[in-house]
Design a protein around this motif. Structure first.
Motif, PDB file in Angstrom:
ATOM      1  N   LEU A   1     -11.193 -15.237  -2.615  1.00 54.64           N
ATOM      2  CA  LEU A   1     -11.022 -14.434  -1.241  1.00 54.64           C
ATOM      3  C   LEU A   1      -9.539 -13.112  -1.286  1.00 54.64           C
ATOM      4  O   LEU A   1     -10.089 -12.069  -0.791  1.00 54.64           O
ATOM      5  CB  LEU A   1     -10.915 -15.477   0.233  1.00 54.64           C
ATOM      6  N   ALA A   2      -8.123 -14.264  -1.606  1.00 55.38           N
ATOM      7  CA  ALA A   2      -7.630 -12.794  -1.496  1.00 55.38           C
ATOM      8  C   ALA A   2      -7.814 -11.596  -2.814  1.00 55.38           C
ATOM      9  O   ALA A   2      -7.557 -11.032  -1.941  1.00 55.38           O
ATOM     10  CB  ALA A   2      -6.557 -13.025  -1.953  1.00 55.38           C
TER      11      ALA A   2
ATOM     12  N   LYS B   1     -11.056 -10.030  -3.455  1.00 54.93           N
ATOM     13  CA  LYS B   1     -12.493  -9.396  -3.204  1.00 54.93           C
ATOM     14  C   LYS B   1     -11.535  -8.807  -1.591  1.00 54.93           C
ATOM     15  O   LYS B   1     -11.519  -7.811  -1.842  1.00 54.93           O
ATOM     16  CB  LYS B   1     -13.182 -10.748  -2.615  1.00 54.93           C
ATOM     17  N   ILE B   2     -10.582  -8.978  -0.607  1.00 52.35           N
ATOM     18  CA  ILE B   2     -10.434  -8.119   0.207  1.00 52.35           C
ATOM     19  C   ILE B   2      -9.551  -6.939  -0.256  1.00 52.35           C
ATOM     20  O   ILE B   2      -9.282  -5.819   0.256  1.00 52.35           O
ATOM     21  CB  ILE B   2      -9.599  -9.363   0.982  1.00 52.35           C
ATOM     22  N   VAL B   3      -7.851  -7.690  -1.425  1.00 51.53           N
ATOM     23  CA  VAL B   3      -7.596  -6.658  -1.776  1.00 51.53           C
ATOM     24  C   VAL B   3      -7.975  -5.400  -3.172  1.00 51.53           C
ATOM     25  O   VAL B   3      -7.727  -4.107  -2.347  1.00 51.53           O
ATOM     26  CB  VAL B   3      -6.360  -7.671  -2.529  1.00 51.53           C
ATOM     27  N   LEU B   4      -8.924  -6.500  -2.755  1.00 47.24           N
ATOM     28  CA  LEU B   4      -9.503  -5.495  -4.217  1.00 47.24           C
ATOM     29  C   LEU B   4     -10.424  -3.748  -3.744  1.00 47.24           C
ATOM     30  O   LEU B   4     -10.165  -2.916  -3.725  1.00 47.24           O
ATOM     31  CB  LEU B   4     -10.445  -6.075  -4.901  1.00 47.24           C
ATOM     32  N   SER B   5     -11.204  -4.623  -2.424  1.00 49.04           N
ATOM     33  CA  SER B   5     -11.865  -3.654  -1.540  1.00 49.04           C
ATOM     34  C   SER B   5     -11.341  -3.212  -0.973  1.00 49.04           C
ATOM     35  O   SER B   5     -11.787  -1.329  -1.121  1.00 49.04           O
ATOM     36  CB  SER B   5     -12.815  -5.078  -0.444  1.00 49.04           C
ATOM     37  N   ARG B   6      -9.565  -2.945  -0.191  1.00 45.29           N
ATOM     38  CA  ARG B   6      -9.130  -2.256   0.313  1.00 45.29           C
ATOM     39  C   ARG B   6      -8.064  -0.831  -1.014  1.00 45.29           C
ATOM     40  O   ARG B   6      -8.505  -0.218  -0.208  1.00 45.29           O
ATOM     41  CB  ARG B   6      -7.400  -3.227   0.991  1.00 45.29           C
TER      42      ARG B   6
ATOM     43  N   ARG C   1      -9.849   0.097  -3.028  1.00 46.85           N
ATOM     44  CA  ARG C   1     -11.436   1.027  -3.528  1.00 46.85           C
ATOM     45  C   ARG C   1     -11.765   1.508  -2.533  1.00 46.85           C
ATOM     46  O   ARG C   1     -11.843   3.214  -3.120  1.00 46.85           O
ATOM     47  CB  ARG C   1     -12.622   0.430  -4.194  1.00 46.85           C
ATOM     48  N   LEU C   2     -10.613   1.331  -1.047  1.00 44.14           N
ATOM     49  CA  LEU C   2     -11.651   2.394   0.006  1.00 44.14           C
ATOM     50  C   LEU C   2      -9.997   3.560  -0.354  1.00 44.14           C
ATOM     51  O   LEU C   2      -9.885   4.470  -0.466  1.00 44.14           O
ATOM     52  CB  LEU C   2     -10.971   1.242   1.052  1.00 44.14           C
TER      53      LEU C   2
ATOM     54  N   LYS D   1     -10.389   6.091  -2.746  1.00 43.82           N
ATOM     55  CA  LYS D   1     -11.494   7.032  -2.331  1.00 43.82           C
ATOM     56  C   LYS D   1     -10.152   8.342  -1.538  1.00 43.82           C
ATOM     57  O   LYS D   1     -10.884   9.494  -1.496  1.00 43.82           O
ATOM     58  CB  LYS D   1     -12.455   6.990  -1.107  1.00 43.82           C
ATOM     59  N   HIS D   2      -9.515   8.227  -0.969  1.00 40.47           N
ATOM     60  CA  HIS D   2      -8.218   8.875   0.352  1.00 40.47           C
ATOM     61  C   HIS D   2      -7.349   9.190  -1.005  1.00 40.47           C
ATOM     62  O   HIS D   2      -6.756  10.714  -0.668  1.00 40.47           O
ATOM     63  CB  HIS D   2      -7.987   7.755   0.675  1.00 40.47           C
TER      64      HIS D   2
ATOM     65  N   ASP E   1      -0.094  -2.901  -6.667  1.00 44.92           N
ATOM     66  CA  ASP E   1      -0.483  -4.591  -5.999  1.00 44.92           C
ATOM     67  C   ASP E   1      -1.284  -5.426  -6.387  1.00 44.92           C
ATOM     68  O   ASP E   1      -0.881  -6.462  -6.076  1.00 44.92           O
ATOM     69  CB  ASP E   1      -1.385  -3.655  -4.642  1.00 44.92           C
TER      70      ASP E   1
END
Lengths: 82, 329
Positions: free
Chosen positions: A26-27, A29-34, A36-37, A40-41, A54
């Motif tokens: 889970l960690a 998935k959450i880190v990877l999602s962050r 990836r977000l 974008k910036h 990270d």
């Protein structure tokens, strides 16, 4: 240490989603999602360096946890090592 | 040990020096002796009898004896950003934050940008109140070392684990993304006026009304395979504002959840049954308790407080979160 042998491009492909596995940890998935977000910036070279740090840091801290080990194997399986 | 106890039983455990994570009504927690405990206010629980409202007992999570070293911390808005740095290496941290407080809102929005975010296991919950008594006393957290009560601060227990054990956090979410519109937002926050529906700027309150959306279903984002919910709190059609129980984030793609049939059946199906004995701590969401009518229904043998928000590294909604502790093989 397998983590240090993984090519930079493999980390980049994991962050961008080019390497996209069904992860368990889970960690991750959450880190990877962050990451990836954030990508974008800010997709600058400096930002990529931090994203890779990270992600590597998460695996180094979690390297004895079975689900993290399994996910690392999936990433290596898709991207290979040096 | 995870179940409901009387105040006198809990005080006995405290006197014995036990390390405890507690949940209960404020008037009960105020009767506790100082000791090695943290707590949050809530009267809803998943007990061995199933979901229940209980204003007479305190839910106790007693730390296993092999956890020798703990560190209890309080955090203010100015210091909560350090929470991911304060855990023991290879340990586990539990945090409790009062609902609707500035620190709750700040943590929810900013946690993913804190140093060391998600690098260490952090689980926790948002304390709340009896929904039939809203307007009276608000949500609080308790710091047992000196019986300090906070309505705008967090309490945390950082635990060191033996070398042969590891903690892992996971979630059980019965919701998944439906196949409808893709919804995005142009800022982070608990309230929005506009949304981008398949890229087109739209008044979100009107969209919800005109589309006949069931707001008991959350928005769901796909976090690299983890389904993360954002629950609807209220829709103000006059102000044209939509409020959520957790913040939406700019750039994240959301979809309305697919409808769920029978909650308990779906929940039991998704619960990893081989993990139940290893669960050290878990909590479920008040919205699941209410919308799915969980009173008296058992959810896979898992017990814990039913809360105003769940923390699995970051704030989540309408989700059961749990931490397991296992031996390395």
């Amino acid at each position: 240490m397998e983590i240090e042998k993984i090519r930079k491009q493999v980390w980049i492909d994991t962050i961008t989603g080019k390497i996209d596995c069904e992860f368990e940890f889970l960690a991750l998935k959450i880190v990877l999602s962050r990451l990836r977000l954030n990508l974008k910036h800010d997709s600058s070279t400096e930002a990529y360096r931090k994203y890779i740090d990270d992600l590597k840091s998460l695996f180094i801290r979690s390297q004895k946890i079975p689900s993290a080990q399994n996910d690392l194997k999936k990433i290596i399986g898709r991207g290979g090592i040096q | 040990m995870q179940r409901l106890y009387s105040v006198s039983d809990v005080n006995e455990m405290i006197k014995q020096g036990k390390k405890l994570i507690l949940a209960g009504e404020e008037n009960l927690l105020r009767q506790l002796e100082p000791g090695h405990w943290i707590a949050g206010t809530i009267p809803y629980f998943m007990s061995e009898k199933g979901g229940e409202l209980n204003s007479d007992k305190i839910f106790v999570n007693e730390l296993p004896r092999y956890i020798k070293k703990i560190r209890l911390n309080t955090y203010r808005e100015s210091s909560i950003s350090k929470i991911y740095q304060d855990g023991f290496p290879g340990g586990l941290s539990i945090v409790i934050i009062p609902a609707s407080s500035p620190i709750h809102l700040s943590f929810a929005i900013n946690a993913p940008n804190y140093d060391n975010f998600a690098m260490q296991p952090l689980i926790g919950w948002i304390s709340g109140i009896n929904l039939n008594q809203s307007g009276q006393s608000g949500a609080k957290v308790f710091f047992g070392e000196n019986n300090k009560i906070l309505d705008n601060g967090a309490v945390a227990m950082h635990m060191e684990l033996p070398q042969n054990k590891y903690a892992e956090i996971d979630i059980v979410n019965i919701f998944s993304q439906g196949d409808g519109d893709t919804i995005t937002f142009d800022s982070n926050g608990f309230s929005v006026k506009d949304a981008y529906i398949n890229g087109e700027k739209t008044d979100f309150a009107d969209y919800i009304k005109n589309s006949g959306i069931d707001t008991k279903l959350p928005l769901v984002a796909n976090y690299a395979g983890a389904m993360i919910n954002i629950s609807f709190q209220a829709i103000d059609e006059t102000e044209k504002r939509v409020d959520f129980y957790a913040p939406v984030f700019k750039g994240v793609e959301y979809k309305l959840a697919a409808p769920v049939g029978d909650y308990v059946t779906e929940f039991t199906r998704k619960m990893p049954t081989d993990d139940v004995d290893n669960i050290f701590f878990s909590c479920n969401c008040t919205l699941n308790y209410l919308y799915s009518e969980l009173e008296g229904k058992s959810t896979g043998g898992v017990t814990g407080p039913i809360t105003f928000g769940e923390i699995a590294y970051q704030l989540v909604n309408q989700t059961l979160v749990y931490a397991t502790i296992r031996d390395f093989e």
